[in-house]
Design a protein around this motif. Sequence first.
Motif, PDB file in Angstrom:
ATOM      1  N   CYS A 198       0.823  -1.195   0.000  1.00 38.63           N
ATOM      2  CA  CYS A 198       0.000   0.000   0.000  1.00 38.63           C
ATOM      3  C   CYS A 198       0.863   1.253   0.000  1.00 38.63           C
ATOM      4  N   THR A 199       0.332   2.312  -0.536  1.00 40.72           N
ATOM      5  CA  THR A 199       1.037   3.584  -0.589  1.00 40.72           C
ATOM      6  C   THR A 199       1.334   4.067   0.823  1.00 40.72           C
ATOM      7  N   GLY A 200       2.587   4.513   1.036  1.00 38.87           N
ATOM      8  CA  GLY A 200       2.948   5.006   2.365  1.00 38.87           C
ATOM      9  C   GLY A 200       3.285   3.915   3.348  1.00 38.87           C
ATOM     10  N   GLY A 201       3.672   2.728   2.843  1.00 37.20           N
ATOM     11  CA  GLY A 201       4.058   1.651   3.742  1.00 37.20           C
ATOM     12  C   GLY A 201       2.902   1.187   4.600  1.00 37.20           C
ATOM     13  N   SER A 202       3.103   1.208   5.922  1.00 34.18           N
ATOM     14  CA  SER A 202       2.074   0.720   6.848  1.00 34.18           C
ATOM     15  C   SER A 202       1.030   1.775   7.189  1.00 34.18           C
ATOM     16  N   LEU A 203       1.124   2.960   6.591  1.00 32.33           N
ATOM     17  CA  LEU A 203       0.219   4.046   6.957  1.00 32.33           C
ATOM     18  C   LEU A 203      -1.238   3.656   6.777  1.00 32.33           C
ATOM     19  N   GLU A 204      -1.567   2.996   5.675  1.00 30.57           N
ATOM     20  CA  GLU A 204      -2.953   2.606   5.417  1.00 30.57           C
ATOM     21  C   GLU A 204      -3.415   1.530   6.400  1.00 30.57           C
TER      22      GLU A 204
END
Length: 220
Positions: A198-204
Motif C-alpha cells: 500500500c502507498t505510504g508503507g504501513s500508513l494505510e
Amino acid sequence: MAFGFVSIPLDEARAGLDLDAHFADRTTLDDIVVAAPRPSLLVVRYSGNHAVSAGDLDMDGLVTASVAGVVVDGDLELFGAILNRRAEAQPAFLWVRGSLHCRALVLRRMDVVVDRNLTAGLVVANGEECHLAIGGDVHADRMIVDDGAVASVGGRVAAKGWNGSAAARVALRRSRWADEVRPELRKAFLGPDGALACTGGSLELVQALLDGRDILRPEP
C-alpha cells in the motif's frame, strides 16, 4: 491545547525544563530547530500540573507553527489520539512526567517519553526514526512495534500485538504485518512476497486500525 498550558521559549525551556539532559542521547531538539521555519520563535507548551484535553493532537504540524514540543509535569488525559503519521514532516516531541491516557498513540518519527504508565486503545511505533520510552506499564487493546522503531517499556505490557523491531525492548511476541493481516485482505495491503504494497508503507494499515476496521487475524 487545553486551558492551563503556557508557552515557554525553547531557549528558556532547555534549562528550565532540563530538556538538554532529557535529550542528551538523542538529536531530537537539534532536528526540530533545523526543521523550524523560524527557529528563534520556537516554544514549548508546558503544563505544571495534571492536564486534561479533548480532541486529537496532530504532532506533524506543530513545528511549522513554532511549537517544538509539549511537556506535562503530571498526568496527561487526552480524550482523543496523539498522531504522527507523516514521514516527511518533523513532528514535535512529547514528554509526560506522569502517566498518559489517550485513545491512541501513533508514532512514525516522533519522540515520546512517558515517565510512568501509558493507557491507550491503540499504540503503534512504526519507523526507525521514532523513539518511544515508557517508564512504567502499558495497558492497551493493541500495541504494535515495527520497522526498526526504538521503543522500551520499563514495566509490564498488558496488550495484544507484536514486536517486529530489533531496536525495541518490549515484551511482546515477535511477528510482522505480513503474518498478522487477515488472508482475505492481503491483496489490499501486501504484495505477493508479503512486503507492504500500500502507498505510504504501513500508513494505510494503521489508519484502518484507527478507523476500527477488523483487518488483523485473531491473536494466537
